[in-house]
Design a protein around this motif. Sequence first.
Motif, PDB file in Angstrom:
ATOM      1  N   LYS A  31       3.363   1.959  -1.777  1.00  0.00           N
ATOM      2  CA  LYS A  31       3.631   2.346  -3.168  1.00  0.00           C
ATOM      3  C   LYS A  31       2.535   3.254  -3.695  1.00  0.00           C
ATOM      4  O   LYS A  31       2.801   4.264  -4.342  1.00  0.00           O
ATOM      5  CB  LYS A  31       3.673   1.097  -4.059  1.00  0.00           C
ATOM      6  CG  LYS A  31       5.023   0.463  -4.158  1.00  0.00           C
ATOM      7  CD  LYS A  31       5.016  -0.670  -5.181  1.00  0.00           C
ATOM      8  CE  LYS A  31       4.042  -1.757  -4.764  1.00  0.00           C
ATOM      9  NZ  LYS A  31       4.266  -3.049  -5.384  1.00  0.00           N
ATOM     10  N   GLU A  32       1.297   2.840  -3.447  1.00  0.00           N
ATOM     11  CA  GLU A  32       0.142   3.619  -3.902  1.00  0.00           C
ATOM     12  C   GLU A  32       0.237   5.059  -3.410  1.00  0.00           C
ATOM     13  O   GLU A  32      -0.029   6.005  -4.149  1.00  0.00           O
ATOM     14  CB  GLU A  32      -1.148   2.939  -3.408  1.00  0.00           C
ATOM     15  CG  GLU A  32      -2.326   3.860  -3.089  1.00  0.00           C
ATOM     16  CD  GLU A  32      -3.121   4.264  -4.296  1.00  0.00           C
ATOM     17  OE1 GLU A  32      -2.724   3.921  -5.412  1.00  0.00           O
ATOM     18  OE2 GLU A  32      -4.148   4.954  -4.114  1.00  0.00           O
ATOM     19  N   THR A  33       0.637   5.225  -2.164  1.00  0.00           N
ATOM     20  CA  THR A  33       0.733   6.565  -1.594  1.00  0.00           C
ATOM     21  C   THR A  33       1.959   7.312  -2.117  1.00  0.00           C
ATOM     22  O   THR A  33       1.891   8.509  -2.367  1.00  0.00           O
ATOM     23  CB  THR A  33       0.798   6.469  -0.057  1.00  0.00           C
ATOM     24  OG1 THR A  33      -0.278   5.626   0.371  1.00  0.00           O
ATOM     25  CG2 THR A  33       0.642   7.824   0.591  1.00  0.00           C
ATOM     26  N   LEU A  34       3.065   6.591  -2.296  1.00  0.00           N
ATOM     27  CA  LEU A  34       4.297   7.270  -2.684  1.00  0.00           C
ATOM     28  C   LEU A  34       4.334   7.739  -4.135  1.00  0.00           C
ATOM     29  O   LEU A  34       5.090   8.646  -4.460  1.00  0.00           O
ATOM     30  CB  LEU A  34       5.512   6.366  -2.406  1.00  0.00           C
ATOM     31  CG  LEU A  34       5.841   6.088  -0.939  1.00  0.00           C
ATOM     32  CD1 LEU A  34       7.116   5.281  -0.819  1.00  0.00           C
ATOM     33  CD2 LEU A  34       5.948   7.360  -0.125  1.00  0.00           C
TER      34      LEU A  34
ATOM     35  N   ALA B 235       9.827   3.592  -2.813  1.00  0.00           N
ATOM     36  CA  ALA B 235       8.784   2.569  -2.788  1.00  0.00           C
ATOM     37  C   ALA B 235       9.366   1.224  -3.164  1.00  0.00           C
ATOM     38  O   ALA B 235       8.857   0.206  -2.844  1.00  0.00           O
ATOM     39  CB  ALA B 235       7.664   2.940  -3.744  1.00  0.00           C
TER      40      ALA B 235
ATOM     41  N   PHE C 279       0.813  -1.219   0.000  1.00  0.00           N
ATOM     42  CA  PHE C 279       0.000   0.000   0.000  1.00  0.00           C
ATOM     43  C   PHE C 279       0.846   1.269   0.000  1.00  0.00           C
ATOM     44  O   PHE C 279       0.422   2.306  -0.508  1.00  0.00           O
ATOM     45  CB  PHE C 279      -0.942  -0.002   1.212  1.00  0.00           C
ATOM     46  CG  PHE C 279      -1.954   1.092   1.162  1.00  0.00           C
ATOM     47  CD1 PHE C 279      -3.026   1.027   0.293  1.00  0.00           C
ATOM     48  CD2 PHE C 279      -1.836   2.210   1.973  1.00  0.00           C
ATOM     49  CE1 PHE C 279      -3.951   2.039   0.221  1.00  0.00           C
ATOM     50  CE2 PHE C 279      -2.767   3.237   1.918  1.00  0.00           C
ATOM     51  CZ  PHE C 279      -3.827   3.154   1.040  1.00  0.00           C
TER      52      PHE C 279
END
Lengths: 266, 250
Positions: free
Chosen positions: B88-91, B250, B86
């Motif tokens: 990664k999605e934010t970064l 990430a 998850f």
Amino acid sequence: MQNILSVKSLTKKFENFTAVKGISFDVETGSIFAFLGPNGAGKSTTIKMLTTVLKPTSGEIWINGFNALKEQDEARASFGIVFQDPSLDEELTAYENMVYHAVIYKVPRKEREDRIRQALEIVGLWDRRKDYVKKYSGGMKRRLEIARALVHYPKILFLDEPTVGLDPQTRKSIWTHIKNLNEERGMTIFLTTHYMDEAEEIADEIAIIDHGKIIESGTLEKIKANTGTDSLEEAFLKLTGRDIRDENGGGGKLKFMRGMGRRRRN
Amino acid sequence: MIEVIYIRWLRQLKHYWRSKSRLIGSLGQPLLFMVAFGFGFGPMYTKASGGANYMDFLAPGIVSMSILFTAIFSGLEVIWDRQFGFLKETLVAPISRTEIMVGKTLGGATIAMIQGLIVLCLTYLLGFRVPGLESLALGLVFMLLIAIFFSGLGLAIASKMKDMQGFQLIMNFLIMPTFFLSGALFPLENLPPAIYFISRIDPLTYGVDGMRGALAGMSVFGVYSDFATLFTLSVLVCLIGAFLFSKVEA
């Protein structure tokens, strides 16, 4: 603008192993571009650089007219990505995952609900929006990730092996969704896959990478003609050889070094 | 900006609220400490101090402890986000690392505050009484500072850790000593020089002392100096955390 994505002399070095060796290519706006290569060829490293996850050693990346290294936020807002590995929050519902995405991509508040509904309807998950993601099957999670990547209206959608590990029915339905997005909205699709038949069926343009270099690119017809083969699979095998590749690419020492690079990145 | 921080904060509160077992489970430890130490050492303490009540001494320490644990763990949650993908999605979103970090720290601090307040209510059952609203307000200030400091510390550590393998190390060589040598359980007087020194560089010492000053009217360093120390440290740890987090890939 003619090319939504433009890559110039892109290189990535890890310690003293070079994963990507100065590749250049363009992706035309509105096309479906398949980026193929055996395991360890530099495919994942490339897609990580294109999506700003990994910093290139040298070279340029232009996405939607923005320099991905210098205008990172603008470039990021221009693409959507479905990662190879899952990236959902399983403790939230599907809808909450969508809202989270809409907020961090700064989708205007008024439009959020409509856009989320639209995206979830495209992949057929609107009725299951209130379920926790941990209750979803593998295929549903994938579809949700595709829907999520659509919420901020990206100009280009990166799909890193979107159908790996899914049954034929789910794969078929995912490709249908992707094709529709491309045809109806003119969204550019950049995808990687190991299923040559899928690439053959869907892609307008294909590039094949091996040992960090692009060894062939163009339309399916052109690649078949250049290699004197009848199918993409044959062309692929002819170009990249029939040896089975290690997951991390190369043999002993090489594998060790790739591993180090991976650890550092993660 | 504010909305990104809010959604990060909200996500963390939802996680907390939805894992009822964790919520209840994390109350077990402070309760056990209060009962075992409170009733076990209580009579001894009363005798040695010439009539003082050990529960008055212990309760602020236990509240601090529960805040310490909750805050540092919620900072460490980033490691799970990384393992489950998850992060990664934010970064890759078009937002700054500072927004991500602030949202996470505030979320962790809020949860730690709630946990601390629940424990404070539990101490009431065991006979601890907060003298008045003013003391409570001052106590809340210290609770918040402890919560922010350790939530930021957890996040700073998490941005340097790749997986949960180093967790035992952090638990046994950082969190437990921080707790045991902070004076939460016993007075920091007449200690061997080495222990004395460690307790003085332990940030929780100033949190516990400030809480005790606020809630029970006993303080070694004085409430103002505790506040100044802890406030400075919190600002510092958040800056370091923001810097380390900005380097995360990430």
